[in-house]
Enzyme design. Structure first.
Site, PDB file in Angstrom:
ATOM      1  N   CYS A  26       0.799  -1.218   0.000  1.00  0.00           N
ATOM      2  CA  CYS A  26       0.000   0.000   0.000  1.00  0.00           C
ATOM      3  C   CYS A  26       0.833   1.270   0.000  1.00  0.00           C
ATOM      4  O   CYS A  26       1.954   1.291   0.501  1.00  0.00           O
ATOM      5  CB  CYS A  26      -0.885   0.073   1.243  1.00  0.00           C
ATOM      6  SG  CYS A  26      -1.988  -1.303   1.441  1.00  0.00           S
ATOM      7  N   GLY A  52       1.623  -0.184  -4.944  1.00  0.00           N
ATOM      8  CA  GLY A  52       0.398  -0.958  -5.107  1.00  0.00           C
ATOM      9  C   GLY A  52      -0.278  -0.599  -6.413  1.00  0.00           C
ATOM     10  O   GLY A  52      -0.544   0.577  -6.656  1.00  0.00           O
ATOM     11  N   ASN A 131      -1.570   1.616   5.651  1.00  0.00           N
ATOM     12  CA  ASN A 131      -0.463   0.867   5.038  1.00  0.00           C
ATOM     13  C   ASN A 131       0.145   0.013   6.138  1.00  0.00           C
ATOM     14  O   ASN A 131       0.553   0.539   7.171  1.00  0.00           O
ATOM     15  CB  ASN A 131       0.573   1.851   4.474  1.00  0.00           C
ATOM     16  CG  ASN A 131       1.851   1.179   3.982  1.00  0.00           C
ATOM     17  OD1 ASN A 131       2.908   1.785   3.976  1.00  0.00           O
ATOM     18  ND2 ASN A 131       1.775  -0.065   3.569  1.00  0.00           N
ATOM     19  N   GLY A 132       0.209  -1.289   5.904  1.00  0.00           N
ATOM     20  CA  GLY A 132       0.767  -2.184   6.910  1.00  0.00           C
ATOM     21  C   GLY A 132      -0.109  -3.402   7.046  1.00  0.00           C
ATOM     22  O   GLY A 132      -0.877  -3.725   6.137  1.00  0.00           O
ATOM     23  N   TYR A 271      14.505  -2.029  -1.577  1.00  0.00           N
ATOM     24  CA  TYR A 271      13.664  -2.248  -2.752  1.00  0.00           C
ATOM     25  C   TYR A 271      12.362  -1.443  -2.795  1.00  0.00           C
ATOM     26  O   TYR A 271      12.032  -0.864  -3.812  1.00  0.00           O
ATOM     27  CB  TYR A 271      13.345  -3.746  -2.861  1.00  0.00           C
ATOM     28  CG  TYR A 271      12.398  -4.092  -3.980  1.00  0.00           C
ATOM     29  CD1 TYR A 271      12.778  -3.917  -5.314  1.00  0.00           C
ATOM     30  CD2 TYR A 271      11.119  -4.583  -3.721  1.00  0.00           C
ATOM     31  CE1 TYR A 271      11.903  -4.211  -6.349  1.00  0.00           C
ATOM     32  CE2 TYR A 271      10.250  -4.890  -4.746  1.00  0.00           C
ATOM     33  CZ  TYR A 271      10.645  -4.701  -6.060  1.00  0.00           C
ATOM     34  OH  TYR A 271       9.780  -4.991  -7.069  1.00  0.00           O
TER      35      TYR A 271
END
Ligand code: SF4
Length: 494
Positions: A26, A52, A131-132, A271
């Site tokens: 996300c 995402g 997000n998570g 990344y």
């Protein structure tokens, strides 16, 4: 000063998601205090598209029109570009979310799973984007359902809205605080009421969240690269365990959770984050170059050419070449214009796989001993195909150098990882992986080397690691309760 339409130029195409990579699930973005905030959010989400690509959503609030929302599958550029959609999202306050897919709904996402989620409370409405991953979501969901909550989605994030509904807090930020105290795992949250933009990071600060300023308005974003696209100034990172509540009077900061030592995701450096983002005061690009340099010190090899596996391996390959003195060259060229939508329709096209996205620069490779630098090896399927392409192009030797330690454990904090048994490093030693990939040599950066490259000169502190590195070490900073309940076995204590 700002385009009325968020995509009035021919914007670049987002990078192709590589099927053999871990995928960030996300990206979140929110703006308050500007005219047509949703336009800014659309641009911010476009800059966060690498986090995402499956779906995205925006909620806005306007004093006259109230709350409005739009949620769609696909890229931001395909959904939040038309005047007709953006006109439905008026107002000076908006938040948005892009998702890969959240826990509980992989492969069967419904539009009801697409965030932001919205709830109507006695003191007004609120929308949240997360997000998570909530590691105790199953237990929370069971308890909430037993007590009468009716869930609309399969997303773990919806628990936050139901916990807020049950809170006795007198304001929405109070209720959010109550709710998040019951939640375990990793969360960066951007939320909004009618007048406030709210940002929260979990006590360990596993996932990122930054604060920016645009004119008289304020911005919250997963990464700084999304501030740049709207001309916002980077102010600071939201601290682990911090909640900021922003309105027309400015930014209020609270620390509602028990203070803990930061365990930011080290893979963001390797990344997930875009190389043009800033983390911890240093550009991600610069960190990735440093990782490549460290890798060259740890794992030298005689060769003629250092090649990145594009695009994410590029800065590390540049660092490796600089440190080793071996020439750098673009031995593999990525076709920038292959999108998911193009590769998905037919099995025949899908089978072309890597060759559709990457092509070998034969003139550069022929007869050379080649060092291929990649950021990670997950299943190893892509690495194998790339090696074959390099050998077909006449390479004399192929040496893989990997800018992260072996990924041997799944992530339960908001990153899509295959089951443990599908991770190459979970079942094979480095030598076995080398034989499996059939390359002349294969070396990964050590965990200590990675820590040094991200700025911890003493390496990893084994008693109190400075980052989350669970996917490499198997040491999970937050117990993955739901997964343990489903049979996941933690690493045995040494
Ligand atoms: S397990 Fe790995 S990918 Fe997940 S948060 Fe930790 S370091 Fe990041």
């Amino acid at each position: 000063m700002f385009p009325a339409h968020p995509f009035d130029t021919d914007a670049f195409l987002p990078d192709v998601a590589d099927e053999d990579k871990l995928k960030e699930e996300c990206g979140i973005f929110g703006v308050v205090g500007v005219k047509d905030a949703a336009n800014f959010v659309a641009l911010g989400l476009h800059a966060l598209q690498h986090r995402g690509q499956e779906a995205g959503g925006i909620v806005s609030h306007d004093p006259e029109a109230g709350f409005n929302s739009a949620r769609r599958f696909g890229y931001v550029r395909d959904n939040f570009t038309s005047q007709s959609v953006m006109e439905t999202l008026p107002g000076p306050l908006a938040i948005g979310h892009v998702r890969y897919s959240t826990a509980g709904s992989k492969g069967q996402t419904a539009i009801r799973d697409v965030q932001p989620f919205f709830g109507e409370f006695s003191m007004g409405g609120a929308a949240i984007a997360h997000n998570g991953n909530i590691t105790n979501a199953n237990a929370l969901r069971r308890e909430l359902i037993e007590r009468g909550s009716i869930f609309q989605s399969s997303s773990d994030s919806e628990c936050i809205i139901h916990l807020m509904a049950r809170s006795m807090g007198r304001s929405i930020p109070d209720r959010m605080e109550d709710a998040l105290k019951k939640v375990e795992g990793a969360f960066s949250v951007v939320a909004m009421t009618r007048t406030k933009l709210i940002g929260v990071r979990d006590p360990l600060g596993v996932r990122p969240l930054v604060l920016g300023q645009v004119g008289d308005g304020w911005v919250l974003s997963s990464e700084t690269c999304a501030l740049d696209i709207i001309g916002a100034k980077f102010v600071r990172e939201i601290e682990p365990g911090e909640m900021v509540v922003i309105n027309d009077k400015g930014v209020e900061s609270h620390f509602p959770f028990r203070r803990a030592k930061s365990r930011f995701c080290i893979f963001e450096h390797v990344y997930f984050s875009r190389p043009d983002s800033i983390i911890g005061g240093r550009s991600v690009y610069e960190t990735r170059e440093a990782i490549g340099m460290e890798l060259a010190k740890e794992a030298p090899v005689e060769a003629d050419l250092v090649c990145p596996v594009p695009d994410s391996g590029t800065p590390a390959a540049i660092g490796y070449a600089r440190q080793s003195g071996i020439p750098y060259g673009m031995g593999i060229i990525r076709n920038q214009y292959v999108g998911r939508t193009f590769i998905e329709p037919t099995e025949q096209i899908r089978n072309m796989g890597v060759r559709l996205k990457l092509n070998v620069n034969r003139a550069l490779i022929d007869g050379k001993r080649v060092i291929l630098v990649d950021d990670s090896v997950v299943r190893g399927t892509t690495s194998r195909k790339i090696k074959e392409m390099i050998l077909d192009a006449g390479a004399a030797e192929v040496h893989f150098r990997i800018a992260s330690p072996p990924t041997a454990w799944p992530c339960f904090y908001g990153v899509d990882t295959p089951q443990r048994e599908k991770l190459l490093a979970a079942t094979m030693s480095e030598e076995e992986m080398r034989d499996h990939l059939a390359v002349d040599s294969l070396k990964f950066i050590s965990l200590d080397g990675l820590y040094r490259a991200v700025g911890q000169s003493q390496g990893r502190n084994p008693d109190a690691p400075q980052y989350c590195d669970a996917c490499f070490s198997g040491e999970y900073p937050v117990k993955p309760a739901d997964m343990i309940e489903q049979g996941f076995e933690l690493k045995a204590a040494e």
